[in-house]
Design a protein around this motif. Structure first.
Motif, PDB file in Angstrom:
ATOM      1  N   SER A  81     -61.465  17.943  32.648  1.00  0.00           N
ATOM      2  CA  SER A  81     -62.294  18.047  31.448  1.00  0.00           C
ATOM      3  C   SER A  81     -62.085  16.922  30.831  1.00  0.00           C
ATOM      4  O   SER A  81     -61.032  16.267  30.563  1.00  0.00           O
ATOM      5  N   PRO A 112     -59.552  12.231  28.889  1.00  0.00           N
ATOM      6  CA  PRO A 112     -60.568  11.304  28.494  1.00  0.00           C
ATOM      7  C   PRO A 112     -60.423  10.130  29.132  1.00  0.00           C
ATOM      8  O   PRO A 112     -61.382   9.448  29.539  1.00  0.00           O
ATOM      9  N   ASN A 146     -61.889  16.634  27.530  1.00  0.00           N
ATOM     10  CA  ASN A 146     -61.013  16.800  26.253  1.00  0.00           C
ATOM     11  C   ASN A 146     -59.787  16.611  26.833  1.00  0.00           C
ATOM     12  O   ASN A 146     -58.558  16.120  26.148  1.00  0.00           O
ATOM     13  N   GLU A 147     -59.428  16.926  28.019  1.00  0.00           N
ATOM     14  CA  GLU A 147     -58.047  16.866  28.489  1.00  0.00           C
ATOM     15  C   GLU A 147     -57.477  15.718  29.119  1.00  0.00           C
ATOM     16  O   GLU A 147     -56.508  15.215  29.091  1.00  0.00           O
TER      17      GLU A 147
END
Length: 277
Positions: A187, A192, A189-190
């Motif tokens: 992801s 970047p 967010n996890e």
């Protein structure tokens, strides 16, 4: 009556003569040692291939999300004629339905950068009469494949001398939940750093000397229009030479069939200049 029969016979003769010239389409299995599996590949050879001892330049074409190796030969009705016209080999690459053509940092079963740039290119050069230098290789693709073509060529300028993108997802960060990208990178967010490192728009510092011939093409009604314009602007700022085309069109086959004609002409000019075909 005899005249009609003669004309009919003459017409049949010309149909047979002209229809006999056609590019040959083969499907081959290429073993990927890095992913431990056979991968289907489409090889389109010009009609002149069997009649000549010369070596031929190669264009690698990368399909979009949900496509496969056969998409180019099946969907692009003019491709075989274009292969005959320009006298180069075209390779329909299989990038799984959603690989995005890089080696996934979170899933070791997806190593499509290694596959294309090392295993596939080596197979093609070993089994076909190719110009096995960067001056004899080009790579392009559509959508996911447009991103892949620029990504692979920028990272492997020793392999490819020219590259193109049609409606390419050249910056996929604005689309964090689409097209299985997070399955390949994690992801946004996890992880970047995975997204920032593997998106084309952030790779331009690897092009300091204009060593690649580049063509970028996108329709004005395409959902990737903005990211392509942003890439174009950034390339202008960095003084990176490239051909850039916008024309009316959406993210669909009708647009890509037209765009491919421009890309193949671009590659033909590159080969004529560099490989002296």
């Amino acid at each position: 009556m005899k005249n009609k029969q003669y004309l009919a016979s003459l017409l049949l003769f010309f149909v047979i003569i002209f229809s006999s010239k056609a590019a040959q389409v083969d499907t081959v299995l290429v073993f990927s040692a890095s992913m431990k599996k056979n991968i289907k590949t489409c090889v389109i050879l010009p009609d002149s291939y069997k009649k000549s001892d010369k070596k031929f330049p190669v264009v690698y074409l990368l399909h979009g999300y949900s496509g496969n190796y056969a998409s180019w030969a099946k969907d692009f009705k003019e491709l075989k004629k274009q292969v005959d016209l320009y006298n180069f080999i075209v390779i329909g690459v299989d990038g799984n339905y959603s690989s995005w053509y890089f080696d996934s940092p979170i899933d070791p079963s997806f190593k499509y950068e290694t596959y294309v740039t090392s295993e596939l290119v080596s197979y093609i050069d070993k089994n076909y009469k190719t110009i096995s230098t960067r001056d004899g290789r080009a790579i392009s693709g559509l959508s996911m494949g447009g991103h892949g073509a620029l990504y692979l060529s920028i990272k492997h300028q020793d392999i490819f001398g020219a590259a193109g993108s049609m409606s390419g997802g050249v910056d996929f960060r604005p689309f964090p939940d689409n097209w299985d990208i997070k399955k390949r990178l994690g992801s946004i967010n996890e992880f970047p750093e995975n997204w920032n490192k593997n998106t084309v728009v952030n790779m331009l510092d690897l092009l300091p000397n204009n060593s690649l011939k580049l063509i970028i093409d996108c329709g004005v009604d395409d959902f990737f229009m903005k990211v392509n314009r942003d890439l174009h602007d950034k390339m202008l700022d960095k003084k990176i030479n490239h051909d850039y085309i916008e024309r009316p069109g959406e993210h669909n086959l009708a647009y890509w069939e037209n765009a491919l004609k421009f890309q193949l002409l671009f590659f033909s000019n590159f080969f004529n200049e560099k490989a002296k075909i």
